[in-house]
Motif scaffolding. Structure first.
Motif, PDB file in Angstrom:
ATOM      1  N   HIS A 666       0.799  -1.219   0.000  1.00 19.60           N
ATOM      2  CA  HIS A 666       0.000   0.000   0.000  1.00 19.60           C
ATOM      3  C   HIS A 666       0.837   1.277   0.000  1.00 19.60           C
ATOM      4  N   LEU A 667       2.153   1.138   0.065  1.00 17.59           N
ATOM      5  CA  LEU A 667       3.004   2.320   0.036  1.00 17.59           C
ATOM      6  C   LEU A 667       3.066   2.890  -1.380  1.00 17.59           C
ATOM      7  N   SER A 668       3.130   4.200  -1.468  1.00 18.39           N
ATOM      8  CA  SER A 668       3.388   4.817  -2.771  1.00 18.39           C
ATOM      9  C   SER A 668       4.824   4.512  -3.172  1.00 18.39           C
ATOM     10  N   ARG A 669       5.146   4.740  -4.452  1.00 14.21           N
ATOM     11  CA  ARG A 669       6.515   4.494  -4.910  1.00 14.21           C
ATOM     12  C   ARG A 669       7.503   5.339  -4.114  1.00 14.21           C
ATOM     13  N   ASP A 670       7.167   6.599  -3.922  1.00 15.35           N
ATOM     14  CA  ASP A 670       8.077   7.481  -3.209  1.00 15.35           C
ATOM     15  C   ASP A 670       8.261   7.036  -1.764  1.00 15.35           C
ATOM     16  N   ALA A 671       7.162   6.647  -1.121  1.00 10.69           N
ATOM     17  CA  ALA A 671       7.253   6.198   0.272  1.00 10.69           C
ATOM     18  C   ALA A 671       8.073   4.916   0.376  1.00 10.69           C
ATOM     19  N   ALA A 672       7.905   4.010  -0.597  1.00 11.30           N
ATOM     20  CA  ALA A 672       8.672   2.760  -0.582  1.00 11.30           C
ATOM     21  C   ALA A 672      10.161   3.042  -0.757  1.00 11.30           C
TER      22      ALA A 672
END
Length: 756
Positions: A666-672
């Motif tokens: 569920h993380l966005s790409r940036d958050a990941a």
């Protein structure tokens, strides 16, 4: 600024109707003639209703697209997805949307009705949580479609005794007053001009574009004078009859009036601008549209004058001004260009311009990739239009060259699209392509798609063409690429033979780019075959050469090879530095497939460091990005992922592992990426997904809107986002245009509502 990008006023009835129809069905089509404000209404609806969709509201603009086959690509791009694999865009789109609750706006479908209808039908079938708003001059004729005709703006009451305060609430009058004030800097609705303004709005049938074109004339004329001149023109068309003209004729008449008031040079330039299918820059105008009667030295002044008259729209992209035509204006300009007998000449000049620019992209782009990708993304609709014209006009050789020189755009942004263009052009060209790099590019794209069956014959033709042309660098690089394809196909003997041949040629050339290609082939071949011995030294040499050349794409690939070799060997301490650096570069390039593999490899590093929560979330993020990109996990990473999953599952327990894995998904790409780089703590298992940026705005525009809501100045926003104050100003202007706002306070209110 066109009427469909001006401040939104009224339309409360249509908003309520759209809400009701979306609750009753999956597709609402806003229909009506050009210039009535369908786009503005659709964006307003999306901004108002998007908060009810967990995955947000997203806008796909189709006005500048001319090829029906690329509708899927346009929607992928609008959703922030990448075409970097073998997956067909529509299949990838449906796979991505299948579990999303999302509002998708398809704007300006009328010239792509069949393709848009097919896409909407497939999306609705595959993704039960998706709702679609389409704007078009006619319905899509899709099963279950709810049609909402968009009328012109509410007309003012002809009764001159209506109080000014009440009149100011009228949609058409408000639009005229706002645009007149913006154009002249001094206009105010008053008792003295009330009757003339009411007469103008009624004379123009409440058509937003027509009203705006008239309003800009308040710079030189009073409203009564504008009304008199327009009435005279309408009278000529109707023979003095007071019967109303059809609305499309009203709009055309208003456009013609504006056109006739232009100077000869302005008319010529406006007509020639129709050759651009999408956004264009001043450099494009000077190269394509200028001539002795429209000197390049005057292009900026002429363009500025057309913008002032609302005949051309100014936008901003990546620290540069760009421009476009409203679709109705483009249609009118095309008719004028045809009447002048200049269409073929200007289109040919346009094709030559983009071929020349693409040659520079191929030569320089590898070493200045980020600015050149910005250029390509701004110009891609114009380039696509040229490629389509090459097919339609049987100018296959020109089209093949153009598609060949766009190699770095296809590699990083549109792999399947590049394959489609090259295959279609090569299939129609009677003789084999003379340029060996054409076959290298086709083979390269097939390798990226893990398709050795397509790569091998293309690269064989490339070897033949390179030998015939005596181009030794092309020969060596094509042989090296062919060795990778052979390894993918399981033919290690052929792979070794081809790489040895490439090495012999490369050793005699002393060309860094060719040497780099042989190192890439050796490293990648070893990873695929499970022969790690040559991978590390080849990758290390590749990293060194890539740094020296400033080749970001190759550096990213070599760092990934270096890190994967270390992970596969169990040397996780040595793996982390190249993987971390590689992820930073992949984020810069927005290379989704590379990010997927780098996240997975860093998850393996976390597992070895006994960080099971972090590892499980990175594995989840890897799977999410893999599915989003339509990619497959490479042979160099898959075994390590399988091995690392077991101890992580054992440490957390199966139930906890699945919860942490889901949190990573569920993380966005940036958050990941931030998580993998140690810039953020792992998310709480079971926490809701991060809300996606509202797709009505681009991600950076959404960031700016939220900082405006925090009360930051442009300078402070620039410091926070590491961009210039001028760039922030451009973003703020674009936000106002898209959402129909006039002030930062309105942006702040919208951003606050979006975050609730």
């Amino acid at each position: 600024m066109p009427a469909e990008a001006t401040s939104f006023i009224g339309r409360r009835h249509e908003l309520a109707e759209a809400r009701r129809k979306l609750s009753a069905g999956r597709l609402v089509s806003l229909t009506g003639p050009g210039g009535v404000g369908k786009t503005r209404l659709a964006i307003h609806i999306a901004a108002a209703l998007g908060r009810g969709f967990p995955a947000g509201a997203w806008l796909a603009e189709l006005a500048e697209l001319r090829d029906p086959a690329l509708v899927g690509n346009a929607v992928l791009a609008a959703l922030g997805l990448r075409d970097q694999t073998a997956a067909e865009p529509l299949a990838l789109l449906c796979s991505y949307l299948k579990d999303k609750e999302l509002l998708l706006v398809l704007d300006n479908c009328e010239h792509l009705l069949d393709a848009a209808a097919e896409l909407v039908s497939e999306v609705i079938r595959a993704a039960p949580g998706v709702r679609v708003i389409a704007t078009s001059r006619e319905p899509l004729s899709v099963a279950g479609e709810h049609v909402l005709p968009v009328p012109p703006l509410e007309l003012p009451d002809p009764d001159h005794a209506v109080p000014l305060a009440q009149l100011r609430q009228n949609e058409a009058v408000t639009l005229f007053a706002e645009r007149a004030a913006a154009a002249s800097g001094r206009f105010e609705l008053a008792a003295a001009n009330q009757a003339a303004v009411v007469g103008l709005c009624r004379r123009l049938d409440g058509l937003p574009l027509a009203i705006e074109l008239a309003a800009v004339r308040t710079r030189a004329l009073e409203p009564g004078q504008i009304l008199d001149r327009l009435s005279d023109r309408f009278g000529l068309l109707t023979g003095g009859s007071r019967a109303a003209l059809p609305r499309h004729q009203t709009l055309r008449t208003t456009i013609e009036w504006s056109y006739d008031l232009l100077t000869a040079a302005e008319r010529t330039l406006l007509a020639r601008l129709c050759v651009f299918a999408g956004r264009f820059t001043l450099d494009d105008v000077e190269a394509v549209c200028c001539s002795p009667d429209v000197p390049a030295a005057q292009a900026l002044d002429l363009l500025s004058s057309l913008i002032d008259k609302s005949l051309v729209i100014r936008q901003d992209a990546v620290d540069a001004a760009c421009y476009r035509l409203h679709e109705t204006m483009r249609e009118y300009a095309r008719l004028r260009l045809q009447e002048a007998g200049e269409q073929d000449a200007v289109e040919r000049c346009c094709a030559d311009h983009y071929l020349s620019r693409s040659v520079h992209f191929a030569i320089e782009g590898r070493y200045r990739l980020l600015p050149w990708l910005d250029w390509a993304e701004l110009e891609i609709d114009n380039i696509r239009a040229v490629l389509r014209r090459c097919l339609d006009q049987h100018e296959y050789r020109l089209g093949i060259d153009l598609a060949t020189f766009l190699i770095w755009y296809w590699v990083t942004r549109a792999t399947a699209e590049g394959v489609r263009w090259l295959d279609e052009l090569l299939a129609r060209q009677p003789e084999p392509a003379a340029n060996p790099w054409t076959y290298f590019v086709r083979g390269f794209l097939a390798v990226l798609q893990s398709d050795p069956a397509a790569a091998t014959p293309a690269l064989e033709l490339g070897v033949i063409a390179a030998r015939a042309a005596g181009q030794l660098d092309a020969l060596a690089q094509t042989q090296a690429m062919a060795s990778i394809a052979a390894t993918m196909a399981g033919d290690r003997a052929a792979a070794g033979r081809l790489l040895d041949q490439a090495q012999v040629v490369a050793d005699g050339l002393e060309d860094p780019a060719t040497t780099l290609m042989t190192y890439q082939a050796r490293a990648l071949g070893g990873l695929i075959a499970g022969d790690l011995g040559p991978v590390r030294p080849a990758a290390a040499h590749g990293v060194r050469i890539s740094r020296e050349l400033g080749d970001l794409y190759s550096l990213d690939m070599m760092l990934l090879n270096q890190g994967l070799a270390a992970v596969a060997s169990g040397d996780f301490h040595q793996a982390k530095p190249p993987l971390t650096e590689g992820l930073g570069i992949a984020r810069q390039l927005d290379d989704r497939v590379a990010q997927c593999h780098l996240l997975g490899a860093l998850g393996c590093c976390a597992a070895s460091a006994r960080q099971p929560r972090l590892a499980a979330q990175l594995f989840g993020a890897t799977e999410s990005l893999r599915a989003e990109a339509g990619a497959s996990i490479s042979a160099g990473l898959a075994p390590a992922l399988a091995r690392a999953t077991k101890p992580v599952t054992a440490a957390l327990g199966a139930t906890r592992y699945q919860a942490e894995f889901a949190a990573g998904q569920h993380l966005s790409r940036d958050a990941a990426a931030r998580l993998a780089l140690g810039e953020a703590a792992p998310a709480a298992a079971g926490s809701p997904a991060e809300p996606d940026a509202a797709g009505v705005l681009r991600p950076r525009e959404t960031d700016v809107a939220r900082l405006v809501a925090e009360g930051l100045s442009n300078k402070e926003i620039g410091a926070r986002l590491f961009i210039s104050e001028r760039t922030v100003e451009s973003h703020v202007r674009n936000i106002m245009n898209k959402l129909g706002f006039n002030s930062r306070a309105q942006i702040a209110g919208w951003a606050a509502a979006m975050d609730q």
